[in-house]
Motif scaffolding. Sequence first.
Motif, PDB file in Angstrom:
ATOM      1  N   ILE A 169     -37.815   2.092  35.951  1.00  0.00           N
ATOM      2  CA  ILE A 169     -36.390   2.445  35.931  1.00  0.00           C
ATOM      3  C   ILE A 169     -36.141   3.948  35.850  1.00  0.00           C
ATOM      4  O   ILE A 169     -35.008   4.403  36.079  1.00  0.00           O
ATOM      5  N   GLU A 170     -37.169   4.741  35.539  1.00  0.00           N
ATOM      6  CA  GLU A 170     -36.953   6.187  35.420  1.00  0.00           C
ATOM      7  C   GLU A 170     -38.260   6.936  35.657  1.00  0.00           C
ATOM      8  O   GLU A 170     -39.313   6.551  35.141  1.00  0.00           O
TER       9      GLU A 170
ATOM     10  N   VAL B 231     -40.639   5.485  32.841  1.00  0.00           N
ATOM     11  CA  VAL B 231     -40.112   4.478  31.912  1.00  0.00           C
ATOM     12  C   VAL B 231     -39.965   3.152  32.631  1.00  0.00           C
ATOM     13  O   VAL B 231     -39.402   3.086  33.735  1.00  0.00           O
TER      14      VAL B 231
ATOM     15  N   GLU C  89     -38.943  -1.110  32.265  1.00  0.00           N
ATOM     16  CA  GLU C  89     -38.157  -2.092  31.520  1.00  0.00           C
ATOM     17  C   GLU C  89     -38.770  -3.482  31.702  1.00  0.00           C
ATOM     18  O   GLU C  89     -39.058  -3.892  32.834  1.00  0.00           O
TER      19      GLU C  89
ATOM     20  N   ILE D  67     -39.181  -7.255  32.315  1.00  0.00           N
ATOM     21  CA  ILE D  67     -38.370  -8.256  33.012  1.00  0.00           C
ATOM     22  C   ILE D  67     -38.920  -9.669  32.855  1.00  0.00           C
ATOM     23  O   ILE D  67     -38.174 -10.645  33.039  1.00  0.00           O
TER      24      ILE D  67
ATOM     25  N   LYS E 127     -43.270  -4.530  24.631  1.00  0.00           N
ATOM     26  CA  LYS E 127     -42.014  -3.955  24.178  1.00  0.00           C
ATOM     27  C   LYS E 127     -40.986  -3.970  25.301  1.00  0.00           C
ATOM     28  O   LYS E 127     -41.336  -4.028  26.469  1.00  0.00           O
ATOM     29  N   GLU E 128     -39.719  -3.875  24.933  1.00  0.00           N
ATOM     30  CA  GLU E 128     -38.646  -3.918  25.927  1.00  0.00           C
ATOM     31  C   GLU E 128     -38.716  -2.739  26.886  1.00  0.00           C
ATOM     32  O   GLU E 128     -38.487  -2.883  28.086  1.00  0.00           O
ATOM     33  N   LEU E 129     -39.025  -1.574  26.357  1.00  0.00           N
ATOM     34  CA  LEU E 129     -39.173  -0.372  27.175  1.00  0.00           C
ATOM     35  C   LEU E 129     -40.581   0.185  26.997  1.00  0.00           C
ATOM     36  O   LEU E 129     -41.120   0.205  25.889  1.00  0.00           O
TER      37      LEU E 129
ATOM     38  N   TYR F 137     -43.008  -5.384  34.370  1.00  0.00           N
ATOM     39  CA  TYR F 137     -42.022  -4.345  34.098  1.00  0.00           C
ATOM     40  C   TYR F 137     -41.481  -3.775  35.402  1.00  0.00           C
ATOM     41  O   TYR F 137     -42.212  -3.658  36.383  1.00  0.00           O
ATOM     42  N   LYS F 138     -40.211  -3.377  35.355  1.00  0.00           N
ATOM     43  CA  LYS F 138     -39.580  -2.683  36.474  1.00  0.00           C
ATOM     44  C   LYS F 138     -39.489  -1.200  36.146  1.00  0.00           C
ATOM     45  O   LYS F 138     -39.090  -0.814  35.048  1.00  0.00           O
TER      46      LYS F 138
ATOM     47  N   SER G 289     -43.003   3.482  27.877  1.00  0.00           N
ATOM     48  CA  SER G 289     -43.080   4.874  28.331  1.00  0.00           C
ATOM     49  C   SER G 289     -44.523   5.190  28.721  1.00  0.00           C
ATOM     50  O   SER G 289     -45.446   5.042  27.923  1.00  0.00           O
TER      51      SER G 289
END
Length: 223
Positions: free
Chosen positions: A53-54, A61, A63, A65, A11-13, A50-51, A15
């Motif tokens: 980001i939060e 979270v 993101e 890449i 998925k794009e994001l 994934y990077k 959690s």
Amino acid sequence: MIYLLHSDAGKELLSIKGEDFKYLIKVRRHLLEDVIAFRNKKELEKVYRYKLIEIAPREAVFELISCETLEIKAKKVLHIGWCVIDNKSIEKVLASLNEIGVQKITFIYCERSQKNFKLDLKRFERIVEASNQQCGRTEFMKFAIVKNLESFIKENPQTKVFDFTEKILGSESDFSTVLIGCEGGFSQKEKVFLQNQEVFRLDTPMILRSESATVAVASKILL
């Protein structure tokens, strides 16, 4: 850790909470902008990067890449028929066998196997999952159980047998199925049954425990 398994990988994001959050943020101490690899059990050959980001108190979270197909597995195939021993002894070497690249283990209730040993295949699978994430392997070791040697040999007639003999396993040896006994080895009845199979030993004067022999033979064939 080479990658982390997650059901939402792709998925794009992403959690991350719970134990995975504790591991990545509290134990591994990843920071914002760190890039981490994830894989999904449903398509284990794909690696998603994934990077971060939060970071919240109980959630991180990521993101997406990049995504690519990247398979990591043994160059050879080895199926081990292993006469049942204590779960604890199996568990001690299971991660090592997975890292070496064993494709499948079929557990066999031989005459000298203690019948009270009930194999916990679900636990074995969890150990393999953790091992994969550490070593990078992208296929899951398979497990099966059969009731006796006769059933195993019928399904795998080309099986080679590890036992006491004059023939030493050479470094050039290449076969795909091997049978290893439990503590105390094969009974006389089983030896008679196996007399038409090719038998070998390792070049050592020491008596190996069943789990030591399994790791040694797998290493000799696969590495």
